[in-house]
Write an enzyme that holds these catalytic residues in place. Structure first.
Site, PDB file in Angstrom:
ATOM      1  N   TYR A  29       0.813  -1.208   0.000  1.00 12.94           N
ATOM      2  CA  TYR A  29       0.000   0.000   0.000  1.00 12.94           C
ATOM      3  C   TYR A  29       0.851   1.264   0.000  1.00 12.94           C
ATOM      4  CZ  TYR A  29      -4.044  -2.957   1.144  1.00 12.94           C
ATOM      5  OH  TYR A  29      -5.036  -3.905   1.130  1.00 12.94           O
TER       6      TYR A  29
ATOM      7  N   LYS B   3       3.582 -15.322   3.377  1.00  9.99           N
ATOM      8  CA  LYS B   3       3.548 -16.128   2.150  1.00  9.99           C
ATOM      9  C   LYS B   3       4.994 -16.436   1.754  1.00  9.99           C
ATOM     10  CE  LYS B   3       1.118 -18.121  -1.136  1.00  9.99           C
ATOM     11  NZ  LYS B   3       0.382 -19.370  -0.839  1.00  9.99           N
TER      12      LYS B   3
ATOM     13  N   ASP C   5      -3.005 -18.002   2.741  1.00 12.14           N
ATOM     14  CA  ASP C   5      -4.165 -18.678   2.161  1.00 12.14           C
ATOM     15  C   ASP C   5      -4.724 -19.714   3.133  1.00 12.14           C
ATOM     16  OD1 ASP C   5      -1.724 -19.931   1.789  1.00 12.14           O
ATOM     17  OD2 ASP C   5      -2.165 -20.668  -0.224  1.00 12.14           O
TER      18      ASP C   5
ATOM     19  N   ASP D  84      -5.207  -6.482   6.057  1.00 12.92           N
ATOM     20  CA  ASP D  84      -6.419  -5.813   5.599  1.00 12.92           C
ATOM     21  C   ASP D  84      -7.495  -6.842   5.270  1.00 12.92           C
ATOM     22  OD1 ASP D  84      -8.226  -3.963   4.646  1.00 12.92           O
ATOM     23  OD2 ASP D  84      -7.067  -3.422   2.869  1.00 12.92           O
TER      24      ASP D  84
ATOM     25  N   ASP E 151     -10.828  -8.207   7.922  1.00 16.75           N
ATOM     26  CA  ASP E 151     -12.222  -8.103   7.479  1.00 16.75           C
ATOM     27  C   ASP E 151     -12.911  -9.465   7.499  1.00 16.75           C
ATOM     28  OD1 ASP E 151     -12.108  -5.416   7.195  1.00 16.75           O
ATOM     29  OD2 ASP E 151     -12.088  -5.371   5.014  1.00 16.75           O
TER      30      ASP E 151
END
Length: 365
Positions: free
Chosen positions: A144, A194, A227, A251, A255
Site C-alpha cells: 500500500y 507467504k 491462504d 487488511d 475483514d
C-alpha cells in the site's frame, strides 16, 4: 482529576450518528470518575472535501497534532466515488493520517459474545463459546505504501505495478506489538506470511523468528501461510489467540475476522505507533472496523457499539484509564447480552435504535 484532550473526526455516512453516541457514553463514563473531556470536532473524508476541497484538510491535521488522540468515524460513500482514486476519502484521509503520525500497528479485537453466535455465518457448534482473538496488522509498509507506476507497453497495452517492500526494523516493531499482546493474553501467537512465494515474506519469517527467540522466548510462536490462515479462520477461529501479519494480508484477514464475528458494528480497533502524547502515553487513532453504511445513514438505526468500544480503547492506550475502558466494555457486553440489540445483531429480537442502544450502555454504566 484529569481532562482528556482529543480530536473527533466523525466523517461520513453513519459516522456522525455513531460518534455522537460514543461521545455521550464517554462523557458519562469519565464523569463517573471525576474526569472531563476536551475535544474538537473536525472535518475529514467526504465532509472534508465538501467543506475544504480535500479529504484531509490542513486545519484537521494541525488540530490532530495538538491533541493526545484521534477518535475516528468512517469515511467515503457514493457521492465521492467519481473522484480520481488518489483523491477519494478512504485513500486521501486514512492513509495520510497513518503516515503523518507513524501509526504502524493496528490492533483489532475479534470478539463475539456467546449470546451472539447466531449472528456469525459459522455454525454455532464451531464456536459454542463465541470468539475471542486479536488481529495485529502492520499499517505503514508493504504494497500500500510502496512505489506505484503505470506505463504503456510497446504493444500499446497499459500496465501497472505496485511494489511491496519491508525493512527489518518495520518487521521487528510489529513483532514487538504482537509479542506484548500475546504476553498479556495466552502467550501464543501466529505469524502469517507467504514465505513460499514472496521474498518480503522470507525476510518477515526470518526476522520474526529471531526477534521472538531473543525477546519473547516464553511465547509459543507458530507460522501459517496466508491462504491457509484465511481457511483456518473460517474453519476454527479460536485456534488463534493473537495473529499478526503484513499490511495487505492484514487488511483482508481482519475483514474476514469481522464477518465471522457477526457484525462490523461490534468491532473496534486501535492504530498505534511510537509517538508519545502529552501524557507520555501512545498517540493513537481509534476507529470502528465498519464503513459509512450509506444505505442506512440518517435513519438512526446504525449500531454504535464499535464506535463506543473504540472510545474505550482510546481511554486504555492513550489516556491510561484501564478501569474506565473496562467499565465501558462491560456495559456494552451487558447491554447486548441482555437482549438490547440494533438490527444487525437482532436475529429474532425486536431491534432498537442507535439512541436506544446508546442509552442501554449508559444505563449500565
Amino acid at each position: 482529576m484529569s481532562t482528556f484532550k482529543f480530536v473527533v473526526l466523525p466523517g461520513d455516512g453513519i459516522g456522525p450518528e455513531v460518534m455522537k453516541a460514543a461521545l455521550e457514553v464517554l462523557e458519562v463514563a469519565c464523569k463517573k470518575h471525576g474526569h472531563s473531556l476536551d475535544y474538537k470536532v473536525c472535518a475529514v473524508g467526504g465532509a472534508g472535501i465538501d467543506e475544504f476541497g480535500k479529504a484531509l484538510p490542513d486545519s484537521t491535521v494541525e488540530t490532530c497534532k495538538a491533541s493526545d488522540a484521534i477518535l475516528f468515524g468512517s469515511v467515503g460513500g457514493p457521492k465521492w466515488e467519481h473522484l480520481p482514486p488518489a483523491e477519494q476519502p478512504e485513500r486521501a484521509a486514512l492513509l495520510p493520517l497513518r503516515k503523518i503520525f507513524k501509526l504502524f500497528a493496528n490492533i483489532r479485537p475479534g470478539l463475539l459474545y456467546p449470546q451472539l453466535t447466531d449472528a456469525s455465518p459459522l455454525k454455532s457448534e464451531r464456536i459454542p463459546d463465541g470468539i475471542d482473538i486479536v488481529c495485529i496488522r502492520e499499517l505503514t509498509g508493504g504494497i500500500y505504501f510502496g512505489e506505484k507506476k503505470t506505463w504503456t507497453e510497446p504493444d500499446g497495452q497499459l500496465a501497472a505495478c505496485d511494489t511491496m517492500m519491508y525493512r527489518v526494523s518495520e518487521i521487528e516493531r510489529i513483532a514487538e506489538v504482537a509479542g506484548n499482546t500475546a504476553m498479556a493474553r495466552g502467550k501464543k501467537v501466529c505469524s502469517i506470511d507467504k514465505a513460499n512465494v514472496l521474498e518480503t515474506s522470507v525476510l518477515w519469517r526470518k526476522t520474526v523468528t529471531e526477534y521472538f527467540k531473543k525477546h519473547f522466548p516464553e511465547v509459543e510462536l507458530k507460522y501459517m501461510y496466508v491462504d491457509n490462515a484465511a481457511m483456518q479462520l473460517a474453519r476454527d477461529p479460536n485456534q488463534f489467540d493473537v495473529f499478526f501479519t503484513e499490511n495487505m494480508f492484514g487488511d483482508i484477514l481482519s475483514d474476514e475476522m469481522a464477518v465471522i464475528c457477526g457484525s462490523l458494528g461490534m468491532l473496534c480497533s486501535a492504530s498505534l505507533g511510537d509517538i508519545k502524547n502529552s501524557l507520555g502515553l501512545k498517540f493513537g487513532l481509534y476507529e470502528p472496523a465498519g464503513g459509512t453504511a450509506p444505505d442506512i445513514a440518517g435513519k438512526g438505526i446504525a449500531n454504535p457499539c464499535a464506535q463506543i468500544l473504540s472510545a474505550a480503547l482510546m481511554m486504555r492506550y492513550s489516556f491510561g484509564q484501564d478501569e474506565i475502558a473496562a467499565e465501558i466494555e462491560r456495559a456494552v457486553r451487558d447491554a447486548v447480552c441482555s437482549g438490547v440489540r440494533t438490527g444487525d445483531i437482532a436475529f429474532g429480537i425486536e431491534p432498537v435504535s442507535t439512541d436506544q442502544m446508546k442509552q442501554a450502555v449508559i444505563d449500565r454504566l
